[in-house]
Design a protein around this motif. Structure first.
Motif, short mmCIF file in Angstrom:
data_model
loop_
_atom_site.label_atom_id
_atom_site.label_comp_id
_atom_site.label_asym_id
_atom_site.label_seq_id
_atom_site.Cartn_x
_atom_site.Cartn_y
_atom_site.Cartn_z
N ILE A 1 -18.65 0.47 -11.84
CA ILE A 1 -16.81 1.80 -11.78
C ILE A 1 -16.16 0.68 -11.63
CG2 ILE A 1 -15.63 2.23 -9.72
CD1 ILE A 1 -17.93 2.79 -8.24
N THR A 2 -15.16 1.46 -12.52
CA THR A 2 -13.48 0.50 -13.26
C THR A 2 -12.93 0.66 -12.09
OG1 THR A 2 -14.08 0.71 -15.60
CG2 THR A 2 -11.62 -0.07 -14.65
N GLN A 3 -12.53 -0.65 -11.73
CA GLN A 3 -11.88 -1.04 -10.13
C GLN A 3 -10.01 -0.58 -11.21
OE1 GLN A 3 -13.11 -1.45 -6.90
NE2 GLN A 3 -14.29 -1.30 -8.14
N PRO A 4 -9.99 -0.56 -9.67
CA PRO A 4 -7.85 -0.66 -10.62
C PRO A 4 -7.52 -1.68 -10.42
CG PRO A 4 -8.61 0.49 -8.00
CD PRO A 4 -9.46 0.22 -8.91
N LEU A 5 -6.24 -1.53 -11.49
CA LEU A 5 -5.37 -2.25 -11.79
C LEU A 5 -4.52 -3.33 -11.13
CD1 LEU A 5 -5.65 -4.68 -14.35
CD2 LEU A 5 -4.16 -3.26 -15.75
N GLU A 6 -4.55 -4.60 -10.84
CA GLU A 6 -2.92 -5.01 -9.89
C GLU A 6 -3.08 -6.63 -10.63
OE1 GLU A 6 -3.91 -5.29 -5.26
OE2 GLU A 6 -5.96 -4.10 -5.59
N SER A 7 -1.64 -6.65 -10.15
CA SER A 7 -0.43 -7.64 -11.43
C SER A 7 -0.35 -8.62 -9.73
CB SER A 7 0.79 -7.18 -11.33
OG SER A 7 1.43 -6.90 -10.10
N ASN A 8 0.09 -9.62 -9.78
CA ASN A 8 0.34 -10.78 -9.55
C ASN A 8 2.31 -10.81 -9.00
OD1 ASN A 8 -2.58 -11.64 -8.40
ND2 ASN A 8 -2.40 -12.81 -10.50
N HIS A 9 2.76 -9.58 -9.26
CA HIS A 9 4.39 -9.65 -9.35
C HIS A 9 4.29 -8.96 -7.91
CE1 HIS A 9 7.30 -11.25 -11.49
NE2 HIS A 9 8.03 -10.07 -10.71
N ILE A 10 4.79 -9.28 -7.22
CA ILE A 10 5.96 -8.40 -6.20
C ILE A 10 6.64 -8.27 -5.86
CG2 ILE A 10 7.07 -9.25 -3.92
CD1 ILE A 10 5.22 -11.87 -3.38
N ILE A 11 6.74 -6.83 -5.65
CA ILE A 11 7.85 -5.71 -6.79
C ILE A 11 9.00 -5.10 -4.77
CG2 ILE A 11 7.04 -5.04 -8.93
CD1 ILE A 11 6.50 -2.38 -7.16
N THR B 1 -1.79 -0.29 -10.49
CA THR B 1 -2.43 1.41 -10.69
C THR B 1 -4.02 1.17 -9.92
OG1 THR B 1 -1.88 2.97 -12.81
CG2 THR B 1 -2.95 0.75 -12.96
N GLY B 2 -3.64 2.49 -9.81
CA GLY B 2 -5.39 3.18 -9.73
C GLY B 2 -5.89 4.56 -10.57
N GLY C 1 2.12 1.75 -7.41
CA GLY C 1 2.18 1.54 -6.16
C GLY C 1 1.92 0.40 -5.59
N THR C 2 1.99 -0.05 -4.94
CA THR C 2 2.34 -1.66 -4.47
C THR C 2 0.62 -2.23 -3.55
OG1 THR C 2 3.05 -0.62 -1.98
CG2 THR C 2 4.82 -1.71 -4.48
N GLY C 3 -0.04 -3.08 -3.79
CA GLY C 3 -1.30 -3.69 -3.72
C GLY C 3 -1.64 -3.69 -2.20
N SER C 4 -2.52 -4.19 -1.75
CA SER C 4 -2.32 -4.58 -0.06
C SER C 4 -2.41 -5.58 0.12
CB SER C 4 -4.41 -4.24 0.15
OG SER C 4 -5.35 -4.88 -1.19
N GLU D 1 0.66 -0.83 0.51
CA GLU D 1 0.26 -0.01 0.38
C GLU D 1 0.97 1.57 -0.01
OE1 GLU D 1 -2.90 -0.61 3.08
OE2 GLU D 1 -4.14 -1.21 1.66
N GLN D 2 2.10 0.99 -0.92
CA GLN D 2 2.98 2.21 -0.42
C GLN D 2 2.22 2.71 -2.18
OE1 GLN D 2 6.91 0.85 0.56
NE2 GLN D 2 6.70 2.24 2.61
#
Length: 806
Positions: free
Chosen positions: A715-725, A704-705, A694-697, A676-677
């Protein structure tokens, strides 16, 4: 019995029944002719001894009155002579010839009235809208892009020796280089072959022909503007100062099509169906013994067809419907797959300007009109005059919007080496360019954008006294053709299907900076790219001159490949050799920034609180470090980096671009962080700021938000990946918006993408935060290293991202 009116005779007003004297004010009828005569004498007395006086305000006022008087006088005299001739023939029972002469008499009066009734060149042109307010939908590989290139060395005429188009006065090699650089800049490609392939490929994709380039033998027509060449046997129109197309530019375009695009000369037609194509152009092309140059066809008005020129043939199966009547096109257009609109840039005495749109006045014929043996656009003239108000019907919209013109045009090109004062005038110099020749070319895939830029240049030249009234009305109508200010339903085929937006229109911010909305990152309007004649030394386009570029040059050693023949600049010497290698070595390890890169923070600083934007030298978009971050001069992935503490450290920048304005990309290197940063966010500004990267929860995965506005309850939701950074190793991350999909990249690999197209993203023109969210909320500050942040105003491909990550 016919009675002549006596001076002072009393007549009765049929409405009031009061007596009136008609002779009292008869002198008024002579005021305008006498004013015209005095203006003509004044103009000649003042201007002939010193031609530069023609630009004085008093002469600019006298000129239209004088010219109107001359046209009126010629019309009266011509009509009178034709009328007397008609009466004599009628008395001799020669009825056919009498009818012709009577028609000439009527035409002479009509022409003189229609011309003198046109808008006088007395009121300066004032744009209808403020700067940087784009309207319409941009077209092209790079939407709305117009490329401008200028080199004063291309034009060296001293205004007296020979003619401006002589080889001693126009440099063919520099013209070659200007055309080559323009096409490359328009497409973003590094060599000529790739650039032409990109143009043909985009054309075929856009028109539903598939993902293909040019197929050998497909026909292409090139419309040039020969308005000043009436085609008399000795071609009197080609005076030393005449405003004609440059033979050198025509030759170079043909050379590019033949030798770079692979178009055989037998498939190319150069034409102006209403005029002649004089010897300076014809002989220039035929001077090349190559069979391809010998087989290029030149199509002209039928009454001038001779000496190798071919008469224009009418195609009555594809009418163009306008308010000026139904007109038709020549077969060289209707039988071609592609069209290049190669116009001139100059003012016009009746339309204000003549650029690409009006160039097609030389492409029409009215078979039932007054000039049955020739081609004419005369019936259209009253439907596009500069004196017509804004928001009125304009014939240029239906003419240019016809399927055989709009859907066939591959390229729009303005030849502006030696612009003229107007359609019948002589070539002129431009005051804003040190009172030198304009020495320029402009190219685009957007017909509205290129004419908008041409208008901006012309309206800021004091010698362009004819740019008055409302010359931009057609640009508003074309840009908004599906819902034009005039309310017209533009349907040139009369098939019930109206035109859609034909391109984008706007005016630049000012005549010094010449910035349009895409240059400023504030809108989806025009992007003016100034092409440089400086040799390209970053051959692979990775942003830096290094050993890879050197190896590419060595691969072509001893050849005449122009991409690597860079010395002596700008034209080379015909061979890739040690001179080219020496010049390349002088740029070794030099950074070359592409025009699509709008901001680049290397974060290599060692001290202070300024994060320099390497792209923009003005300092406007430099970042300011807030809190107490630590510079790490040797701790970055690409040299230095900045270390943020996750508590109150971040960088703030000025606005860069608006996510709602179209495709863009953002890239960065990061190391560290937690869930969440935020790595990059946009402040609200006048819109809704969001998290770009950013990073997901969950597990610290890239997200990306950026989202589109809600539609109803959806309402379109933010796009989240499954790749840890957030695993404390360096990762190259990226976000790409291609106009319909959001795409996330980690280490050059696509890790998330919208499964279906979505609406445009939310609007926001705020600045950026690097290392925190838009509200500077606790817990959103990034804890770790950030390096090498780049923002592009285009959607980068996976291959381009991989190259930049090296």
């Amino acid at each position: 019995m016919v009675h002549k009116e006596k001076t002072g005779q009393t007549h009765v007003c049929p409405k009031t029944v009061h007596p009136m004297k008609t002779g009292k004010y008869r002198w008024i009828r002579w005021v305008l002719p006498l004013t015209g005569l005095v203006s003509l004498v004044w103009f000649l007395v003042r201007v002939i001894p010193k031609p530069s006086r023609a630009t004085y305000p008093c002469q600019r006022m006298a000129a239209p009155l004088a010219s109107g008087f001359v046209v009126w006088l010629l019309g009266i005299v011509g009509s009178s002579l034709a009328y007397r001739r008609a009466r004599r023939l009628l008395s001799q029972s020669r009825y056919l010839m009498a009818a012709v002469c009577a028609g000439v008499a009527v035409t002479a009066i009509w022409l003189s009235l229609s011309i003198t009734n046109s808008d006088p060149a007395s009121a300066a042109f004032i744009p209808a809208e403020p700067p940087n307010r784009p309207i319409g939908v941009a077209k092209g590989i790079h939407p709305g892009r117009v490329v401008w290139i200028r080199d004063p060395d291309a034009t060296s005429w001293d205004s007296s020796t020979g003619r401006w188009w002589d080889d001693d006065n126009t440099n063919q090699e520099i013209v070659d280089c200007m055309v080559r650089k323009s096409i490359r800049a328009l497409t973003g490609k590094l060599d000529d072959i790739q650039a032409w392939y990109a143009l043909f490929r985009h054309f075929n994709q856009t028109n539903g022909f598939g993902d293909i380039g040019y197929h050998y033998g497909e026909k292409i027509a090139i419309k040039i503007n020969m308005n000043q060449d009436a085609g008399a046997p000795i071609s009197p129109g080609w005076g030393p100062r005449a405003g004609m197309p440059s033979p050198h530019v025509v030759y170079t375009l043909l050379d590019q099509l033949i030798n770079k695009a692979g178009v055989p000369g037998s498939a190319i037609t150069v034409y102006d169906a209403s005029r002649y194509i004089g010897d300076p152009i014809y002989d220039k092309v035929r001077s090349n013994p190559d069979q391809n140059f010998q087989s290029v066809a030149f199509v002209v008005a039928p009454v001038t067809a001779r000496d190798g020129r071919i008469a224009a043939q009418l195609d009555q199966d594809n009418p163009v419907y306008t308010k000026g009547g139904t007109t038709y096109l020549p077969q060289c257009i209707t039988k071609a797959k592609y069209l290049i609109n190669m116009a001139l840039m100059r003012p016009h005495q009746f339309f204000g300007v003549t650029l690409c749109a009006k160039n097609h006045f030389g492409s029409v014929r009215y078979p039932d009109g007054l000039m049955q043996t020739n081609w004419t656009s005369l019936p259209l003239h009253n439907y596009g005059m500069r004196g017509n108000p804004m928001g009125s019907y304009n014939c240029l919209v239906e003419l240019n919007g016809h399927s055989h013109l709009a859907k066939k045009t591959l390229l729009y090109f303005l030849d502006a080496l030696y612009p003229a004062t107007h359609q019948h005038g002589n070539v002129m110099k431009f005051a804003p360019f040190d009172d030198d020749w304009f020495s320029s070319m402009l190219v685009s895939q957007d017909p509205v954008a290129i004419d908008s830029v041409g208008l901006d240049f012309l309206r800021n030249e004091p010698r362009c006294t004819e740019v008055t009234g409302h010359p931009e009305n057609y640009l508003h109508e074309m840009a908004l053709a599906d819902n034009p200010p005039s309310g017209t339903f533009y349907d040139p085929e009369r098939d019930g299907i109206g035109l859609t937006s034909m391109g984008v229109h706007e005016h630049w911010n000012n005549a010094v900076d010449k910035m349009y909305s895409r240059n400023l990152g504030t809108g989806q309007g025009i992007e003016l790219v100034v092409a440089s004649l400086t040799p390209i030394v970053d051959f692979n386009g990775d942003g830096i001159v290094d050993s890879v570029d050197m190896c590419m040059m060595v691969d072509y050693w001893g050849t005449d490949e122009p991409l690597y023949d860079i010395a002596p600049p700008p034209l080379g010497d015909g061979i890739v050799d040690v001179q080219d290698l020496i010049l390349l070595s002088e740029h070794l390890f030099e950074e070359i920034f592409p025009p699509e890169l709008v901001a680049y923070w290397k974060l290599d600083e060692t001290e202070g609180d300024i994060a320099v934007d390497s792209v923009n030298e003005s300092g406007y978009s430099d970042g300011y470090a807030m809190g107490d971050p630590e510079w790490q001069p040797t701790g970055g992935q690409m040299n230095g980096a900045i270390l943020l503490d996750g508590v109150d450290d971040f960088i703030i920048t000025s606005p860069i671009l608006n996510p709602a304005n179209g495709p863009f990309s953002v890239l960065a290197w990061v190391k560290g962080g937690a869930t969440e940063q935020v790595i990059i966010s946009q402040m609200d500004g006048n819109g809704s700021g969001e998290t770009w990267l950013g990073t997901g929860s969950v597990s610290g995965c890239l997200m990306t938000g950026l989202v589109p506005p809600p539609v109803g309850l959806f309402i379109t939701q933010p796009l989240e990946s499954n790749h840890i950074i957030t695993d404390d190793i360096w990762h190259h991350i990226g976000f790409v918006w291609d106009g319909s999909h959001r795409i996330l990249y980690v280490d050059c690999t696509e890790v998330a993408k919208d499964s279906n197209p979505i609406n445009p993203l939310k609007d926001s023109n705020g600045g950026l935060y690097i290392g925190a969210n838009k509200n500077l909320d606790a817990g959103t500050f990034f804890s770790g290293l950030i390096d090498d942040v780049r923002i592009y105003n285009k959607a980068l491909s996976a291959e381009e991202i991989a190259t930049l990550a090296q």
